[in-house]
Design an enzyme around this catalytic site. Sequence first.
Site, PDB file in Angstrom:
ATOM      1  NE  ARG A 102      -3.680   2.085   2.720  1.00 51.86           N
ATOM      2  CZ  ARG A 102      -4.930   2.196   2.270  1.00 51.86           C
ATOM      3  NH1 ARG A 102      -5.438   1.204   1.554  1.00 51.86           N
ATOM      4  NH2 ARG A 102      -5.656   3.268   2.497  1.00 51.86           N
ATOM      5  CG  HIS A 129      -8.256   1.020  -3.163  1.00 49.21           C
ATOM      6  ND1 HIS A 129      -7.582  -0.091  -2.696  1.00 49.21           N
ATOM      7  CD2 HIS A 129      -8.931   1.521  -2.081  1.00 49.21           C
ATOM      8  CE1 HIS A 129      -7.827  -0.248  -1.408  1.00 49.21           C
ATOM      9  NE2 HIS A 129      -8.641   0.707  -1.016  1.00 49.21           N
ATOM     10  CD  GLN A 132     -13.155  -0.657  -0.842  1.00 46.30           C
ATOM     11  OE1 GLN A 132     -12.365  -0.584   0.095  1.00 46.30           O
ATOM     12  NE2 GLN A 132     -14.395  -1.105  -0.698  1.00 46.30           N
ATOM     13  CG  ASP A 223     -12.765   7.757  -1.806  1.00 44.69           C
ATOM     14  OD1 ASP A 223     -12.850   7.537  -0.584  1.00 44.69           O
ATOM     15  OD2 ASP A 223     -11.702   7.675  -2.441  1.00 44.69           O
ATOM     16  CB  CYS A 263     -13.981   2.560  -0.205  1.00 41.66           C
ATOM     17  SG  CYS A 263     -13.237   4.194  -0.354  1.00 41.66           S
ATOM     18  NE  ARG A 291     -10.180  -3.970   0.953  1.00 42.27           N
ATOM     19  CZ  ARG A 291      -9.397  -2.963   1.352  1.00 42.27           C
ATOM     20  NH1 ARG A 291      -9.931  -1.783   1.655  1.00 42.27           N
ATOM     21  NH2 ARG A 291      -8.091  -3.117   1.430  1.00 42.27           N
TER      22      ARG A 291
END
Length: 307
Positions: A102, A129, A132, A223, A263, A291
């Site tokens: 990450r 991402h 996700q 987001d 998310c 997830r």
Amino acid sequence: MRHFLTLKDFTKEEILEIIETGLSIKKNLKAKIYNQELKNQTLAMIFEKSSTRTRVSFEAGMFQLGGHALFLSNRDIHLGRGEPIKDTARVISSMCDMVMIRTFEHSMIEEFAHYSKVPVINGLTDSYHPVQLLADYMTLVEHGMEKNIVAAYVGDGNNMTHSWVMLAAKLGFELRVATPKGYEPDGNILKEALVIAKESGAVIKLMNDPKEALSGATVVITDTWVSMGQEEEKGERLKVFKGFMVDDAMMSLTAENAKFLHCLPAYRGYEVSESVFEKHSEIIFDEAENRLHAQKGLMVWLDRKRG
């Protein structure tokens, strides 16, 4: 051997296979049947960006699959103190069975994967991402929302937007992206997605009016407006994004029984209102839990591809 850096590298069939693998593992877990397909394997987790959901889901997931996860921040390893990425990649991949990263620059994870002897998973970069999106789509499948999707993404043209654009292109559904002027998705990523969309039949539209995007949508996504590393821009961004908050008035424009996804973390009063968040909290927290299950499916799928 396969890496999981972006959905661009996977076919529709492979994406759906990963989802189905995750759903099967989730079903077994709920029945207290513990699948240990990764017994005695080690996942190295490199975090240059911190996270709640990414760390917990990968670490818990690896444990449930019979393996072990190592948390490595850039303060803990030489990568954060000048060692070349290719050297770190060759060392860690000689000792571990899989690597999750990450980080900020997507080029970093691409270079790491190039020199890695084991599968590398993108836990988030500034460009994509993808893990996700596996959780998001798994959630839509579980809620019976995967057919005839008309998705509306409202907010910043960031890594989440890029990932939704790529998922739509691969799976062939309609996606409308509404951003303020100057905050559109990356042009090169969009071009790649549009080429793929011609084959899949996907419809991808860019616009600057969130109401237009939400009109008749079956799925709404947003987001945070201020991603990690953009804190200095917060004041300006809050001004620019005024009018882009998904509230009850916005949701009233959508199709009947439309779902709202986020998310997390969610900042109420900014990208989403408190009432919309709470009204859709069940599916949002299903999405968060998924997830764990989607990533377990991904790790098992990648391990199987090694033969």
